[in-house]
Design a protein around this motif. Structure first.
Motif, short mmCIF file in Angstrom:
data_model
loop_
_atom_site.label_atom_id
_atom_site.label_comp_id
_atom_site.label_asym_id
_atom_site.label_seq_id
_atom_site.Cartn_x
_atom_site.Cartn_y
_atom_site.Cartn_z
N GLU A 45 30.47 -27.51 -28.35
CA GLU A 45 28.96 -27.92 -28.64
C GLU A 45 27.86 -27.23 -27.93
OE1 GLU A 45 26.56 -32.11 -27.32
OE2 GLU A 45 28.80 -31.89 -26.74
N PRO A 46 27.09 -26.94 -28.73
CA PRO A 46 25.90 -26.23 -28.23
C PRO A 46 24.79 -27.06 -27.30
CG PRO A 46 25.62 -26.63 -30.64
CD PRO A 46 26.95 -27.32 -30.16
N GLN A 47 24.32 -26.46 -26.54
CA GLN A 47 23.27 -26.98 -25.76
C GLN A 47 21.94 -27.35 -27.00
OE1 GLN A 47 21.62 -25.58 -21.75
NE2 GLN A 47 23.29 -23.84 -21.99
N SER A 48 21.07 -27.94 -26.58
CA SER A 48 20.21 -28.70 -27.52
C SER A 48 18.95 -27.73 -28.22
CB SER A 48 19.24 -29.64 -26.86
OG SER A 48 18.77 -29.12 -25.93
N ILE A 49 19.58 -26.42 -28.57
CA ILE A 49 18.96 -25.13 -29.02
C ILE A 49 18.29 -25.59 -30.58
CG2 ILE A 49 19.26 -23.06 -29.95
CD1 ILE A 49 21.49 -22.74 -27.89
N LEU A 50 19.13 -26.49 -31.07
CA LEU A 50 18.62 -26.79 -32.58
C LEU A 50 17.80 -28.11 -32.72
CD1 LEU A 50 22.14 -25.86 -34.41
CD2 LEU A 50 20.02 -24.33 -34.24
N ASP A 51 17.61 -28.61 -31.63
CA ASP A 51 16.65 -29.96 -31.64
C ASP A 51 15.27 -29.53 -32.11
OD1 ASP A 51 18.96 -30.93 -30.59
OD2 ASP A 51 18.04 -31.87 -28.91
N PRO A 52 14.48 -30.34 -32.81
CA PRO A 52 13.25 -29.86 -32.92
C PRO A 52 12.26 -29.96 -31.98
CG PRO A 52 13.84 -32.30 -33.93
CD PRO A 52 14.96 -31.95 -33.01
N LEU A 53 11.29 -28.85 -32.28
CA LEU A 53 10.12 -28.93 -31.05
C LEU A 53 9.59 -30.01 -30.72
CD1 LEU A 53 8.19 -25.92 -32.61
CD2 LEU A 53 9.83 -26.00 -30.71
N THR A 54 9.12 -30.26 -29.28
CA THR A 54 8.64 -31.39 -28.86
C THR A 54 7.10 -31.15 -28.45
OG1 THR A 54 9.36 -30.63 -26.68
CG2 THR A 54 10.83 -32.45 -27.65
N PRO A 55 6.50 -32.03 -28.26
CA PRO A 55 5.00 -31.80 -27.74
C PRO A 55 4.95 -31.25 -26.41
CG PRO A 55 5.40 -33.95 -28.22
CD PRO A 55 6.87 -33.58 -28.18
N ALA A 56 5.82 -31.35 -25.28
CA ALA A 56 5.75 -30.76 -24.09
C ALA A 56 7.11 -29.82 -23.84
CB ALA A 56 5.72 -31.77 -23.19
N ALA A 57 6.89 -28.78 -23.25
CA ALA A 57 7.75 -27.86 -22.66
C ALA A 57 7.58 -27.41 -21.30
CB ALA A 57 8.09 -26.83 -23.85
N MET A 58 8.55 -26.72 -20.89
CA MET A 58 8.14 -26.04 -19.57
C MET A 58 9.11 -24.65 -19.59
SD MET A 58 7.97 -26.61 -15.70
CE MET A 58 6.80 -27.93 -15.52
N PHE A 59 9.00 -23.67 -19.06
CA PHE A 59 9.85 -22.57 -19.17
C PHE A 59 9.88 -21.90 -17.71
CE2 PHE A 59 7.69 -22.87 -23.11
CZ PHE A 59 8.54 -22.66 -23.99
N LEU A 60 10.86 -21.95 -17.11
CA LEU A 60 11.17 -21.49 -15.77
C LEU A 60 12.13 -20.19 -15.68
CD1 LEU A 60 11.58 -24.66 -13.68
CD2 LEU A 60 9.42 -23.59 -13.98
N VAL A 61 11.59 -19.09 -15.42
CA VAL A 61 12.45 -17.96 -14.95
C VAL A 61 12.71 -17.81 -13.59
CG1 VAL A 61 12.72 -15.42 -15.63
CG2 VAL A 61 11.79 -17.13 -17.23
N VAL A 62 13.99 -17.57 -13.37
CA VAL A 62 14.34 -17.46 -11.77
C VAL A 62 15.21 -16.34 -11.66
CG1 VAL A 62 15.87 -18.88 -10.28
CG2 VAL A 62 14.44 -20.21 -11.61
N ALA A 93 17.32 -19.85 -1.99
CA ALA A 93 18.53 -19.24 -2.73
C ALA A 93 17.89 -18.59 -4.05
CB ALA A 93 19.39 -20.06 -3.33
N GLY A 94 16.83 -18.90 -4.62
CA GLY A 94 16.13 -18.37 -5.94
C GLY A 94 14.99 -18.41 -5.71
N THR A 95 14.12 -17.32 -6.54
CA THR A 95 12.62 -17.27 -6.50
C THR A 95 12.19 -17.46 -8.09
OG1 THR A 95 12.85 -15.68 -5.01
CG2 THR A 95 10.61 -15.96 -6.09
N ILE A 96 11.29 -18.57 -8.29
CA ILE A 96 10.57 -18.66 -9.57
C ILE A 96 9.84 -17.58 -9.94
CG2 ILE A 96 9.34 -20.52 -11.00
CD1 ILE A 96 10.66 -22.64 -9.10
N VAL A 97 10.25 -16.70 -10.64
CA VAL A 97 9.14 -15.54 -10.93
C VAL A 97 8.23 -15.92 -12.17
CG1 VAL A 97 10.80 -13.84 -10.01
CG2 VAL A 97 11.04 -14.60 -12.52
N ASP A 98 8.76 -16.92 -12.90
CA ASP A 98 7.59 -17.46 -13.86
C ASP A 98 7.73 -18.92 -14.34
OD1 ASP A 98 5.34 -16.87 -15.63
OD2 ASP A 98 6.75 -17.42 -17.26
#
Ligand code: HEM
Length: 303
Positions: A3-20, A122-127
């Motif tokens: 089962e894939p993660q929710s990659i194919l779900d439709p776009l939502t009004p809100a999103a956040m992207f964290l690169v660590v 343990a981790g740094t949020i770089v973006d």
């Protein structure tokens, strides 16, 4: 196929992207967090009814080697970066990518706070990029973004690893890039000139006829019949304080070579075009590659 993660779900009004990035010695904490993630997502999502909160979690190549002893997804490698004569796509650090999506930003923010708390030391949020829906799925250049995404079974085959790598079937390869737009230069163009940069009409989002669509327009350069299909989930972001207006580019594919071919054509050019004309108005400031394992991968991690 898992089962894939929710990659194919439709776009939502809100999103956040964290690169660590995972700090030296932070591997155990990161592994524990990955194992707990499905439960953390449920805790937040269930408390915000109707939020439809999802968190797609992806792991970079170097991080994979540090975190796991077992097999590695066959095509997982670092983002190579692309240096054209006029425009560049830099490669920037990132071990984990959290792609949070919801109907409302509160749910994304609450889960992001929990992730940050768990990663402390343990981790740094770089973006951190907060994405939002802008009118009719438009980017900040004013064009509808996402129309020609594959649908149905085509989306499944485009985005998800299949039998070619059975251990990781149902996973996906994701590439993210942050683009900043030069809106002053963009707004100096007429609507007709802007349409020639993108390759589609601005108001009603129809593709320009072949005779009118320049070979260096964004849509012509990224012809999916040439490069293959990808599933994009771009979101606008910005800050009026900083005068920052951008597109967070994110695309899932069954093979990173598909997106890399598009980036080669955009930045280094092809027989038809020297480079993608959109790059005269949009600058890539980050670029990172990850693998998005299927759901069962996280369930199998030891608690
Ligand atoms: C199409 C915007 C970066 C791949 C489009 C369209 C817009 C757009 C408005 C037309 C509507 C649609 O089909 O979605 C942007 C912006 C970007 C960006 C604002 C960043 C500044 C990229 C990058 C890639 C890419 C980096 C690939 C590496 C595509 C593809 C299509 C597309 C495959 C569909 C082409 C077709 O089949 O018609 N983009 N895009 N885009 N873009 Fe982008």
């Amino acid at each position: 196929m898992g089962e894939p993660q929710s990659i194919l779900d439709p776009l939502t009004p809100a999103a956040m992207f964290l690169v660590v990035t995972i700090d030296e010695g932070g591997e155990a904490v990161a592994r524990d967090l990955l194992a707990d993630l499905p439960g953390l997502r449920r805790s937040v999502g269930f408390r915000v009814p109707g939020s439809g909160l999802t968190c797609i979690t992806s792991i970079g190549s170097a991080a994979w080697d540090r975190l796991f002893a077992g097999p590695k997804p066959a095509q997982l490698h670092e983002f190579p970066g692309f240096a054209g004569e006029k425009h560049q796509a830099p490669a920037t650090p990132g071990d984990l990518l959290f792609h949070l999506k919801a109907e409302t930003q509160d749910a994304c923010f609450e889960l992001a706070m929990k992730l940050a708390e768990r990663l402390a030391g343990a981790g740094t949020i770089v973006d951190q990029t907060v994405g939002f829906r802008y009118f009719e799925q438009r980017d900040l250049l004013g064009f509808v973004d996402g129309t020609e995404n594959p649908e149905g079974q085509l989306a499944v085959t485009a985005a998800l690893v299949g039998d070619e790598d059975p251990e990781f079937a149902g996973g996906s390869y994701v590439i993210v890039q942050k683009y900043l737009h030069d809106l002053d230069s963009w707004k100096a163009l007429s609507t007709t000139e802007q349409e020639k940069v993108i390759g589609r009409t601005k108001l009603d989002d129809y593709e320009l006829d072949e005779a009118e669509q320049p070979a260096n327009s964004h849509v012509a350069v990224n012809d999916q019949a040439v490069s293959g299909n990808i599933v994009r989930a771009n979101m606008p972001f910005g800050s009026v304080q900083d005068g920052e207006f951008g597109t967070y580019y994110i695309a899932y594919a069954d093979d990173p070579a598909v997106t890399e071919t598009m980036l080669t054509r955009m930045f280094l050019g092809s027989a038809d075009a020297a480079y993608d004309r959109i790059l005269d108005f949009s600058t890539a400031v980050t670029g990172t590659s990850f693998f998005t394992p299927p759901v069962a991968f996280f369930d199998a991690l030891p608690d």
